[in-house]
Design an enzyme around this catalytic site. Structure first.
Site, PDB file in Angstrom:
ATOM      1  N   THR A  46     -29.216  -8.665  30.839  1.00 18.85           N
ATOM      2  CA  THR A  46     -28.129  -8.402  31.778  1.00 18.85           C
ATOM      3  C   THR A  46     -26.824  -8.280  30.988  1.00 18.85           C
ATOM      4  O   THR A  46     -26.728  -8.764  29.860  1.00 18.85           O
ATOM      5  CB  THR A  46     -28.038  -9.508  32.851  1.00 18.85           C
ATOM      6  OG1 THR A  46     -27.853 -10.761  32.192  1.00 18.85           O
ATOM      7  CG2 THR A  46     -29.304  -9.547  33.704  1.00 18.85           C
ATOM      8  N   THR A  48     -23.381  -9.367  30.765  1.00 19.89           N
ATOM      9  CA  THR A  48     -22.626 -10.436  30.111  1.00 19.89           C
ATOM     10  C   THR A  48     -23.517 -11.252  29.182  1.00 19.89           C
ATOM     11  O   THR A  48     -23.102 -11.637  28.093  1.00 19.89           O
ATOM     12  CB  THR A  48     -21.944 -11.347  31.154  1.00 19.89           C
ATOM     13  OG1 THR A  48     -21.073 -10.543  31.953  1.00 19.89           O
ATOM     14  CG2 THR A  48     -21.145 -12.453  30.502  1.00 19.89           C
ATOM     15  N   CYS A  49     -24.744 -11.472  29.594  1.00 21.55           N
ATOM     16  CA  CYS A  49     -25.677 -12.266  28.792  1.00 21.55           C
ATOM     17  C   CYS A  49     -25.982 -11.577  27.459  1.00 21.55           C
ATOM     18  O   CYS A  49     -26.047 -12.226  26.418  1.00 21.55           O
ATOM     19  CB  CYS A  49     -26.970 -12.495  29.568  1.00 21.55           C
ATOM     20  SG  CYS A  49     -26.706 -13.250  31.192  1.00 21.55           S
ATOM     21  N   SER A  50     -26.159 -10.252  27.495  1.00 21.89           N
ATOM     22  CA  SER A  50     -26.528  -9.494  26.299  1.00 21.89           C
ATOM     23  C   SER A  50     -25.344  -9.041  25.459  1.00 21.89           C
ATOM     24  O   SER A  50     -25.496  -8.792  24.269  1.00 21.89           O
ATOM     25  CB  SER A  50     -27.342  -8.255  26.700  1.00 21.89           C
ATOM     26  OG  SER A  50     -28.597  -8.637  27.195  1.00 21.89           O
TER      27      SER A  50
END
Length: 161
Positions: A46, A48-50
């Protein structure tokens, strides 16, 4: 109710991803006898996560290790997704990913969120905690839509201060 400072982390079976391998483990054994930062993301791959969350820890993992702190990344994804994400993010040795496919550990922590409105189902809230010998010493949970208190930089500052 979510886990609180001073409480032990729950002992749940989970899958670990390290050095490209998937292995079963129990969280009680993973966190016993060590200083650890556990951060959680709503989902592998996703935005922000990546783009921010995991990359910050990848960049700073050596600083945590220099302080004697192990780093773990948790997501409610299956182990094969987490394995692919680790490879795509070039996760270095010393940063272990935890696949909580059925959200058992996340629910036991009380840090789940309902992402059904976004087609994601049950997920982990974005958070970071610091534990010593499996006992929570610091807990930083993000407000919905935010990314501030659980970043690698924020955790390094929290550990320093």
């Amino acid at each position: 109710m979510s886990i609180q400072i001073g409480q032990p982390l729950p002992d749940i079976e989970i899958k670990t991803i390290a050095d490209g391998r998937i292995e079963p483990a129990r969280t009680g054994a993973l966190f016993a006898g060590r200083k650890a930062v556990l951060f959680a993301v709503p989902g592998a791959f996703t935005p922000t996560c990546s783009e921010k969350h995991l990359p910050g820890y990848v960049q700073h993992v050596g600083e945590f290790q220099a302080r004697g702190v192990d780093v773990f990344c948790l997501a409610v994804n299956d182990a094969y997704v987490m394995q692919a994400w680790a490879a795509s993010q070039q996760v270095p040795p010393g940063l272990m990913l935890l696949a909580d496919g059925n959200a058992d550990f996340t629910r036991a922590l009380g840090l789940e969120r309902d992402g059904s409105a976004y087609g994601m189902g049950l997920r982990a809230r974005r958070f970071a905690l610091y534990a010593e010998d499996g006992v929570v010493r610091q807990l930083h949970v993000e407000a919905p839509g935010e990314f501030r208190v659980s970043s690698a930089e924020a955790m390094l500052a929290a550990l320093a201060g």
